[in-house]
Design an enzyme around this catalytic site. Structure first.
Site, short mmCIF file in Angstrom:
data_model
loop_
_atom_site.label_atom_id
_atom_site.label_comp_id
_atom_site.label_asym_id
_atom_site.label_seq_id
_atom_site.Cartn_x
_atom_site.Cartn_y
_atom_site.Cartn_z
N CYS A 28 0.79 -1.18 -0.08
CA CYS A 28 -0.12 0.07 -0.01
C CYS A 28 0.73 1.35 0.06
CB CYS A 28 -0.97 -0.08 1.15
SG CYS A 28 -0.22 -0.46 2.64
N1 LIG Z 1 -4.41 -4.58 5.02
C1 LIG Z 1 -3.76 -3.66 3.96
O1 LIG Z 1 -3.95 -2.49 3.90
C2 LIG Z 1 -2.84 -4.37 2.98
C3 LIG Z 1 -2.64 -5.56 3.13
N2 LIG Z 1 -1.60 -6.29 2.42
C4 LIG Z 1 -1.09 -7.51 2.22
O2 LIG Z 1 -2.24 -8.50 1.96
C5 LIG Z 1 -2.20 -9.52 2.95
C6 LIG Z 1 -3.30 -9.84 3.61
O3 LIG Z 1 -3.43 -8.70 4.64
P1 LIG Z 1 -4.98 -8.42 5.42
O4 LIG Z 1 -6.01 -8.72 4.46
O5 LIG Z 1 -4.76 -6.99 5.94
O6 LIG Z 1 -4.66 -9.46 6.46
P2 LIG Z 1 -5.83 -10.11 7.46
O7 LIG Z 1 -4.95 -10.33 8.59
O8 LIG Z 1 -7.03 -9.25 7.73
O9 LIG Z 1 -6.08 -11.56 6.59
C7 LIG Z 1 -5.61 -12.70 6.53
C8 LIG Z 1 -6.33 -13.78 6.08
O10 LIG Z 1 -5.43 -14.85 5.58
C9 LIG Z 1 -6.13 -15.98 6.34
N3 LIG Z 1 -5.09 -17.03 6.64
C10 LIG Z 1 -4.27 -17.04 7.48
N4 LIG Z 1 -3.36 -18.14 7.29
C11 LIG Z 1 -3.88 -18.99 6.37
C12 LIG Z 1 -3.54 -19.97 5.56
N5 LIG Z 1 -2.43 -20.92 5.96
N6 LIG Z 1 -4.12 -20.66 4.57
C13 LIG Z 1 -5.32 -19.77 3.98
N7 LIG Z 1 -5.67 -18.39 4.77
C14 LIG Z 1 -5.02 -18.05 5.69
C15 LIG Z 1 -6.89 -15.53 7.56
O11 LIG Z 1 -7.83 -16.34 8.04
P3 LIG Z 1 -7.87 -17.53 9.14
O12 LIG Z 1 -6.52 -17.05 9.89
O13 LIG Z 1 -8.94 -17.35 9.86
O14 LIG Z 1 -7.20 -18.58 8.39
C16 LIG Z 1 -7.47 -14.21 6.88
O15 LIG Z 1 -8.83 -14.52 6.01
C17 LIG Z 1 -1.15 -9.55 3.72
O16 LIG Z 1 0.22 -10.02 3.33
C18 LIG Z 1 -0.74 -8.04 3.70
O17 LIG Z 1 0.76 -7.67 4.08
C19 LIG Z 1 -1.11 -5.56 1.17
C20 LIG Z 1 -1.68 -4.21 1.11
C21 LIG Z 1 -2.37 -3.63 1.85
C1 LIG Z 2 -0.59 0.35 9.25
C2 LIG Z 2 -0.14 -0.74 8.95
O1 LIG Z 2 0.36 -1.55 9.85
N1 LIG Z 2 0.38 -1.14 7.69
C3 LIG Z 2 1.18 -2.43 7.33
C4 LIG Z 2 1.38 -2.30 5.70
C5 LIG Z 2 0.26 -3.02 5.18
C6 LIG Z 2 0.83 -3.48 3.85
O2 LIG Z 2 0.80 -2.91 2.71
O3 LIG Z 2 1.15 -4.45 3.66
P1 LIG Z 2 2.27 -5.36 2.82
O4 LIG Z 2 3.36 -5.59 3.25
O5 LIG Z 2 1.68 -6.52 2.25
O6 LIG Z 2 2.57 -4.28 1.60
C7 LIG Z 2 2.48 -2.00 7.99
O7 LIG Z 2 3.33 -1.15 8.06
O8 LIG Z 2 3.06 -3.31 8.07
#
Ligand SMILES: NC(=O)C1=CN([C@@H]2O[C@H](COP(=O)(O)OP(=O)(O)OC[C@H]3O[C@@H](n4cnc5c(N)ncnc54)[C@H](OP(=O)(O)O)[C@@H]3O)[C@@H](O)[C@H]2O)C=CC1
Ligand SMILES: CC(=O)N[C@@H](CCC(=O)OP(=O)(O)O)C(=O)O
Length: 326
Positions: free
Chosen positions: A155
C-alpha cells in the site's frame, strides 16, 4: 468467464477482493478460503461483514481437496494472506498452471537475498520468484499481461511510487523524504494490542527500518527515506513526499512528467492543489497533488489512496483485468 479463487477471504483485503470480483461481469468467484483450522471456516462471508449481506459466498477451509478443486476449476488465485503463507501457496498454484495475484510481499523483490532481512524467511521458491513481476498497474502493464505470477505492490509503495516514478529522471543525490500516514486496516483484521481502539494515536513506526523502504527504493531505482505513521482512522493512506530536483528542472518539466497519467483513469494529478484521504476512501483511485519551488528546486508531492483498494484489492483487480485482457 474467468474463475477466481480468493484465499484469505475473511481478512480485510480478501473480503474487499471478493466484493470487487463479484461486481465484474467477466469474472466469477470460484470459492473463498481461509486456513484449514480457521475459526471462520464454513461461515457465510456476510456473518463477518454484514455490509456484504448481498454476497452469497460461504468461507471454505483450504484443505487438500479444496486445493485440487481450485486447480481443476479456477483460472487464477488471489492470495490475501500473510507473506509466509503466500510464499508457499503462490509457488504451489503457479507450478500447477494457475495465474497468481499475490497481495503479500513474498514475491516483490527479485533478489532473494532481501527476504531474510525484511521478511524473516529464506526465499525457498526461486523458480517461481524468477517469473514474478511487480504489479504496479500503471507502469508494468506489459509484464503483468505476460506473466502468470504477479506480486501486487504494498500500500505505501503504491502511493509513493505512483507519485515519484514520473519525476525519477530529475532526482539528485538528495534522498526523497516520504512521510506517510495509514489507516488501521493497513495492519489487517486480527486483534493486536497496538491497533486496538484505545491504543491508536497518530505516531511514526518502523522508523528507518520498514520493509516498504527497500520495496520503494528497488522499484524507483533510487534510495529514499520512508517514515510510516499509524493514524486514527480506518482506511486510507496519505503520503507527503519532499524531494530536491536537478537545478535545471522547470515547472513545465514536471507538468510534462505527470502528463503520463493523462490516459490513466485511476490516477488524477493536480498542480498546486492537494488531496485528502476522504477523496479516495472506498475508491480504486490515486489522487496526486504537487507544488514546485523553482528557486530551491524542492518539489512536494502528496499522494492519497485507499490502502485496501488501490493499495491492495482494486490494484489486484486491475492486474487481473490487464492479465486476462478484460
Ligand atoms: N491491509 C492492507 O492494507 C494491505 C495488506 N496487504 C497484504 O495483504 C495480505 C493480507 O492482508 P490483510 O487482508 O490485511 O490480512 P488479514 O489479517 O486481515 O487477513 C489474513 C487472511 O488470511 C487467512 N489465512 C491465514 N493463514 C492462512 C492459511 N494458512 N491459509 C489460508 N488462509 C490463511 C486469514 O484467515 P484465518 O487466519 O482465519 O485462516 C485471513 O482471512 C498480507 O500479506 C498483507 O501484508 C497488502 C497491501 C495492503
Ligand atoms: C498500518 C500498517 O500496519 N500497515 C502495514 C502495511 C500493510 C501493507 O501494505 O502490507 P504489505 O506489507 O503486504 O505491503 C505495515 O506497516 O506493516
Amino acid at each position: 468467464m474467468k474463475q477466481i479463487a480468493i484465499i484469505g477471504a475473511s481478512g480485510y483485503t480478501g473480503a474487499q477482493m471478493t466484493q470487487l470480483v463479484d461486481t465484474e461481469s467477466q469474472l466469477s468467484v470460484q470459492g473463498i478460503y481461509v486456513s484449514e483450522g480457521s475459526a471462520d471456516k464454513h461461515k457465510p462471508l456476510s456473518a463477518l461483514y454484514p455490509a456484504y449481506s448481498h454476497l452469497p459466498y460461504q468461507i471454505s477451509p483450504l484443505t487438500e481437496q479444496a486445493k485440487q478443486l481450485i486447480i481443476a476449476d479456477a483460472d487464477a488465485v488471489v492470495l490475501a494472506t500473510d507473506h509466509a503463507v503466500s510464499l508457499e501457496l503462490a509457488a504451489y498454484f503457479y507450478q500447477h498452471g494457475l495465474a497468481v495475484f499475490d497481495l503479500s510481499g513474498a514475491y516483490r523483490f527479485a533478489d532473494k537475498n532481501q527476504y531474510p532481512k525484511w521478511y524473516g524467511f529464506e526465499h525457498t521458491q526461486t523458480d517461481t520468484l524468477n517469473d514474478a513481476v511487480y504489479g504496479l498497474a500503471e507502469w508494468n502493464a506489459t509484464e503483468i499481461a505476460q506473466s502468470k505470477m504477479i506480486a501486487v505492490p504494498g500500500c505505501y509503495p503504491t502511493a509513493s511510487l505512483l507519485a515519484l516514478k514520473p519525476v525519477a529522471p530529475f532526482l539528485t543525490g538528495t534522498l526523497p523524504v516520504i512521510n506517510a500516514v495509514s489507516g488501521v486496516t493497513g495492519a489487517g483484521r486480527k486483534a493486536q494490542l497496538h491497533t486496538s481502539f484505545c491504543e491508536v494515536s497518530l505516531t511514526p513506526y518502523g522508523v528507518l527500518g520498514h520493509r516498504h523502504q527497500p520495496e520503494i527504493a528497488t522499484h524507483l531505482g533510487h534510495e529514499v527515506i520512508f517514515t510510516p505513521h499509524l493514524g486514527n482512522f480506518k482506511r486510507g493512506i496519505l503520503a507527503t513526499i519532499t524531494v530536491q530536483l536537478t537545478p535545471d528542472t522547470t515547472t513545465q518539466d514536471i507538468v510534462k512528467a505527470f502528463a503520463m497519467y493523462d490516459n490513466s483513469p485511476l490516477v488524477h494529478v493536480k498542480h498546486n492543489a492537494f488531496p485528502k484521504v476522504d477523496d479516495v476512501v472506498m475508491t480504486p483511485q490515486c489522487h496526486i497533488g504537487w507544488k514546485y519551488d523553482e528557486n530551491n528546486h524542492y518539489l512536494v508531492i502528496t499522494s492519497a489512496i485507499d490502502n485496501l483498494m488501490k493499495g491492495a484489492a482494486s490494484q489486484g483487480l486491475q492486474c487481473i483485468k490487464i492479465h486476462f485482457d478484460l
